[in-house]
Every structure is written in structure tokens, then in C-alpha cells.
Design an enzyme around this catalytic site. Structure first.
Site, short mmCIF file in Angstrom:
data_model
loop_
_atom_site.label_atom_id
_atom_site.label_comp_id
_atom_site.label_asym_id
_atom_site.label_seq_id
_atom_site.Cartn_x
_atom_site.Cartn_y
_atom_site.Cartn_z
N GLU A 169 -14.59 -37.45 26.56
CA GLU A 169 -15.64 -38.47 26.64
C GLU A 169 -15.07 -39.88 26.83
O GLU A 169 -15.67 -40.72 27.51
CB GLU A 169 -16.51 -38.43 25.38
CG GLU A 169 -17.41 -37.22 25.28
CD GLU A 169 -16.76 -36.04 24.57
OE1 GLU A 169 -17.46 -35.04 24.30
OE2 GLU A 169 -15.54 -36.12 24.28
N PHE B 278 -25.21 -30.63 11.43
CA PHE B 278 -24.08 -30.28 12.30
C PHE B 278 -24.03 -31.20 13.51
O PHE B 278 -25.02 -31.39 14.20
CB PHE B 278 -24.20 -28.82 12.75
CG PHE B 278 -23.12 -28.39 13.71
CD1 PHE B 278 -21.80 -28.29 13.29
CD2 PHE B 278 -23.41 -28.10 15.03
CE1 PHE B 278 -20.80 -27.90 14.16
CE2 PHE B 278 -22.43 -27.70 15.92
CZ PHE B 278 -21.11 -27.62 15.48
N GLN B 279 -22.87 -31.78 13.74
CA GLN B 279 -22.63 -32.71 14.84
C GLN B 279 -23.61 -33.89 14.85
O GLN B 279 -24.06 -34.34 15.89
CB GLN B 279 -22.63 -31.98 16.19
CG GLN B 279 -21.42 -31.08 16.37
CD GLN B 279 -21.19 -30.62 17.78
OE1 GLN B 279 -22.12 -30.52 18.57
NE2 GLN B 279 -19.94 -30.34 18.12
N LYS C 199 -32.55 -34.41 20.36
CA LYS C 199 -32.72 -33.27 21.27
C LYS C 199 -34.18 -32.85 21.42
O LYS C 199 -34.63 -32.51 22.53
CB LYS C 199 -31.88 -32.08 20.80
CG LYS C 199 -31.93 -30.90 21.76
CD LYS C 199 -31.01 -29.76 21.36
CE LYS C 199 -31.06 -28.64 22.40
NZ LYS C 199 -30.17 -27.51 22.05
N MET D 114 5.95 -52.91 25.30
CA MET D 114 5.54 -54.19 24.72
C MET D 114 5.84 -54.25 23.23
O MET D 114 6.24 -55.31 22.71
CB MET D 114 4.07 -54.45 24.98
CG MET D 114 3.62 -55.86 24.64
SD MET D 114 4.48 -57.14 25.60
CE MET D 114 3.49 -57.18 27.08
#
Length: 555
Positions: free
Chosen positions: A49, A111-112, A161, A469
């Protein structure tokens, strides 16, 4: 028209002219992805993602369009956070659409489940949690309007959803009116008159241009203003390419790794005109010593930036498409011939330089060679680190929107996926990406995305076998105590690229560099060049943290 909530979202995207989205599906997002299936919108499946977020970001920066990114709930949404923050710091117009657990499950540690609107409130221009299906189309319309107007930025829409699964009679609104949000386009003309008078009076004026000019698309208006007044120009990192690097009046980048001429000129000027800039700490150094003798002018669309970091004597609010033409009309050049002669003498006497070495490849020479091959006209996307600063110094970018980098957040792992987005947004153009061997590993999985679509991006890894760096700061300020800045094992990055299906080239000797770059330039698919460079090279000049910008190491 009767449709599901998911179909309504997709219809809203099409109404906004969206042709390409980036994302990664998951359980809570399945209704949305099912609606995408035969929608005509092209979906680019990233391999993470964060990679999708950076790709949509690169697409937006290179095209000027709104970038769109999709993700599922929970970890899918939270994996977007770095990409959202990157876009927010650099004012990139983006719409992120995340799916959420069902409305009956919100707040129950389901969940999630993750409170992505709460998480992203500090790093978005605005965000929404849609709780009613009838609000879907209006929310999409508002999200795109907010993202692209005024000072652009990322907007997030979180949709449960069950809302995407509900059916309803949806109509996309033709217009919106958001209470409390009315971006200013035209400002106060009297302030421009005041600036025009200051320009006429000034003996040592300077213009400092930033990413706001690129965002406004006002580079031609800016060029007309400079041609009329003859004022020398310096740039922030985000402003690179807005004024041609080969123009006589261009003095280079300002700030911590800016040119001697840019830093000295701003320190000694009597008028500093900031155009679309934030006066970031990497530019100003010690604020009390920044342009100490100058009348400071700030031209910007965002009032929150005025007087935030430096004192402002004249503020000009409004879109640069409005203010710059009016300024060009009103301004008359002052008596600055002596000042022009001085800054051009500094430019000639103190250019950026590095010492070539026939035994090793210098990283600066890699960037310079890419600049020569592309004639400064390709899309150049960088990751973050030493190579980013060398690219800013030695790539002579001549066109706007073509130097693409993570500025404000400094996000390692940005370069490769952003190059993918830039290539997809500009399929007929050449896209080069420069990365370090540290940052490239953070989203290296996106090589698979480039291979899947056979994108002809040319990825050059400036490989100094460590975190360059970090090692530079440890070398200069920490008595060479190299704590955790070198890897215990070496990775053959060319072979890694080949394992993904890209063309891999390894360059170890100076004589191999130019032929490898030319081969890459002529190759029609994704090519990955691993260039082993001198690991002791520093980015110079360098202003130590907290010092005035005219006190440069190696200046």
C-alpha cells in the site's frame, strides 16, 4: 439511478475524470473492487500500500491531476500513512479511499479495524468517515474539490463495507458549497503595487521560488517577470525546474546543500521575494541571520504560511496565476547592474565542483552523466538521501514538474514507486529514477509492478554500501563513530532486479558508467543499474544545523 454504494463511488471517480487509480484490495474493500472490475477505470496493483500511495503521488506531481489511491481497512489503511504524510508536506492533490469494517463493528476492536480518520487527521487537508450511503457521492465531490483547490493536499474518505454494499438512488452533485472553505484566488492589488515600488527602489533584489509555483502552473508568468526585471533567482528543492537551470540569472538551490552563490546572494540582498515557498528550516538555517538586511516579501495562497517561519514585511495572498501577471505589469527594473555583476561573478568563481578520480566512480559524476544524456528534460524522480542532494545540485532540470522528490517529509522508499506513477501518467516521456542503496530496499517490491506493465523506467542506484547521509553526519559531527549505518552483508541489486524480471546492470568501474547509462536509455523495458561509488564522498557545500546559510562547510 439505482446502484450500490460501491458503484456510486466509482461513478463519482469517473465524473471527476479519473482514468487511473493505484491500490491494493482486501476483504473490506471487495465491494469497491467488484465495482471497479468493468468500470473502465484502470487499476494499478502495487505490491504494498505504501508503494501505491507513492505511485499515485508521482502520478499527481508529474501530471498536475489528482492522484487516487485505494486500500482496505486496518493494516491496508495504516500502510498508507507515510504516503499520505509525504503528500501533505509537499501539497500534492490526492484522494485516498479506504474501506472500513461494517458500521455495527466500528469501535469494537473488530478484525482489521483501525481508526484511520483519527490517525490521519494531522496529516490530511481533510478527511471523511461516511456513515450514510446517501452521503457517498457528495463526499467524493467534496473530496476532489478540497484536494485540488487552494493549497492542494491529500483528502481521505473512509467507507464502511456495509455502506458500499447498500443500494440506493444516487445522483452526483453538479456543484458544492462548503461552509468555511472558500480558497482565495485574487488578493489585494495594493500589496502588489507596494512590491513593485520596492523592486524599483532595491539595489540588491533576489527572488526565491518554491514548489508553489509548480503547483500553480505559473512558470511562464514567472519567466516573464524575471525577463522584465532581471532579478536573480534561487530555488528551493521543490522549486527545481520551475526556472531553467541553464538560465544566466539562475543561481542554484538555496539552503543546507545550496550553492555558494545562492546562499551568499540571499544573505546579502536588500529585497527577498519568496514565491510559493514555506521558508523551511533546511532553507533558512539560523533564522535570525537569514536575509538579515532584506525587506522580505511572501507571495503565497496559504495565509498559514505567512510569518510562520520568517518575518514578512509585505504579504501578497492569492493564486500566483493572478498575482504574477499583475506584478509583471506593474514592476519596473531598478538600478541593479552592479548587483547582477556581483552575483554572476560569484557564480563563475564558485561553481559546484567535485574532484574526479579515475580509480573510483564519484556519485556526482553519475548524476551529471544522466543530466547530459537527458539534456535536463527527462522526468527525474529521486529517493531521499545523499543521492537526492547530488541530483538537486548536478541535474540541470530545465522544465517544470519534472524534478520529483519527497521534500518536506524526506521519505526513503519514495523514488521507485513515484517513478512508476510518473511513467504511467506520462507514457510517451522518459522517466529516470535515482536512489540510494538504503532507500531502494524500502519499496524494492515495486520492481514487480514496473515489470508487470513493462514500464521503461531507468532506475539508477548510487550504491555507497551504507546509509550515506547518516554516515556523512557521523563522519563530520560524531567523530566517525559509524553506528548502525553500514550493512553486515552486501546485496547484488542487479541480480535482485533480474529476479523480478527487469534488466539488471552492475557498474563497478568508471569506464563502464556511460555505456551502461546509454544502454538503459535505449532499453524499452524497466532497467535497474547498480552503480558502486566511492563510499567516502560527502554532499558539499553543507551548512551545519543551526548555522547561518553563509557559513558552509566546503563552500
Amino acid at each position: 439511478m439505482l446502484m450500490t454504494g460501491a458503484q456510486a463511488v466509482v461513478a463519482g471517480l469517473k465524473a471527476e475524470g479519473v482514468e487511473l487509480v493505484f491500490g491494493y484490495p482486501g476483504g473490506a474493500a471487495l465491494n469497491l473492487y467488484d465495482a471497479l472490475y468493468d468500470s473502465g477505470i484502470t487499476h494499478i496493483l502495487a505490491r504494498h500500500e505504501q508503494g501505491a500511495a507513492h505511485a499515485a503521488d508521482g502520478y499527481a506531481r508529474s501530471t498536475g491531476k489528482v492522484g487516487v489511491c485505494l486500500a482496505t481497512s486496518g493494516p491496508g489503511a495504516t500502510n498508507l500513512v507515510t504516503g499520505i504524510a509525504t503528500a501533505n508536506m509537499d501539497s500534492v492533490p490526492m484522494v485516498f479511499i479506504t474501506s472500513q469494517v461494517g458500521t455495527s463493528l466500528i469501535g469494537k476492536d473488530s478484525f482489521q479495524e483501525a481508526d484511520i480518520t483519527g490517525i490521519t487527521t494531522p496529516i490530511t487537508k481533510h478527511n471523511f468517515l461516511v456513515k450514510r450511503p446517501q452521503d457517498l457521492m457528495k463526499t467524493v465531490k467534496e473530496a476532489f474539490y478540497i484536494a485540488r483547490t487552494g493549497r492542494p493536499g491529500p483528502v481521505l474518505i473512509d467507507i464502511p463495507k456495509d455502506i458500499t454494499g447498500m443500494e440506493g438512488d444516487f445522483t452526483y452533485p453538479e456543484s458544492i458549497n462548503l461552509r468555511g472553505y472558500h480558497p482565495l484566488f485574487e488578493g489585494d492589488p495594493s500589496k502588489i503595487e507596494e512590491l513593485a515600488a520596492a523592486i524599483k527602489k532595491a539595489k540588491k533584489p533576489m527572488v526565491f521560488v518554491g514548489g508553489g509555483l509548480r503547483i500553480a502552473g505559473a512558470w511562464s508568468e514567472f519567466a516573464s517577470f524575471i525577463e522584465k526585471t532581471g532579478i536573480p533567482v534561487v530555488s528551493s528543492l521543490m522549486g527545481l525546474g520551475c526556472f531553467p537551470a541553464d538560465h544566466e540569472l539562475y543561481l542554484g538551490m538555496l539552503g543546507m546543500h545550496g550553492t555558494y552563490t545562492a546562499n551568499q546572494s540571499v544573505t546579502q540582498c536588500d529585497l527577498l521575494i519568496g514565491i510559493g515557498v514555506r521558508f523551511d528550516d533546511r532553507v533558512t538555517g539560523l533564522v535570525s541571520k537569514f536575509a538579515p538586511e532584506a525587506l522580505i516579501v511572501h507571495m503565497d495562497i496559504d495565509p498559514a504560511e505567512i510569518n510562520k517561519n520568517v518575518r514578512t514585511d509585505i504579504k501578497i495572498l492569492g493564486d500566483l496565476k493572478w498575482s504574477l501577471p499583475l506584478l509583471s505589469q506593474m514592476a519596473e527594473p531598478g538600478d541593479i547592474a552592479a548587483w547582477q555583476k556581483q552575483v554572476l561573478a560569484w557564480k563563475q568563481e564558485r561553481p559546484l565542483r567535485f574532484e574526479e578520480n579515475g580509480d573510483v566512480i564519484k556519485p556526482q559524476s553519475v548524476v551529471k552523466a544522466i543530466s547530459d544524456i537527458t539534456e535536463g528534460s527527462a522526468f527525474l524522480v529521486t529517493d531521499v538521501g545523499q543521492h537526492q542532494m547530488w541530483a538537486a545540485q548536478y541535474y540541470n532540470s530545465k522544465k517544470p514538474r519534472r524534478f520529483i522528490t519527497s521534500g518536506g517529509l524526506g521519505t526513503m522508499g519514495y523514488g521507485l514507486p513515484a517513478a512508476i506513477g510518473a511513467q504511467l501518467g506520462n507514457p510517451d516521456e522518459t522517466v529516470w529514477a535515482i536512489a540510494g542503496d538504503g532507500g531502494i530496499m524500502m519499496n524494492i517490491q515495486e520492481i514487480a509492478t514496473a515489470v508487470e506493465h513493462q514500464l521503461p523506467i531507468k532506475v539508477v542506484v548510487i550504491n555507497n554500501q551504507g546509509l550515506g547521509m547518516v554516515r556523512q553526519w557521523q563522519r563530520i559531527f560524531y567523530d566517525q563513530r559509524y553506528s548502525c549505518s553500514r550493512y553486515g552483508t552486501e546485496t547484488d541489486l542487479a541480480k535482485v532486479a533480474e529476479a523480478f524480471g527487469a534488466k539488471g546492470i552492475k557498474v563497478q568501474e568508471p569506464g563502464e558508467l556511460i555505456p551502461a547509462l546509454q544502454e538503459a536509455n535505449n532499453y524499452c523495458g524497466p532497467v535497474f543499474i547498480d552503480v558502486l561509488v566511492c563510499d567516502q564522498e560527502n554532499v558539499l557545500p553543507m551548512v551545519p544545523a543551526g548555522a547561518p546559510i553563509d557559513q558552509m562547510i566546503g563552500g
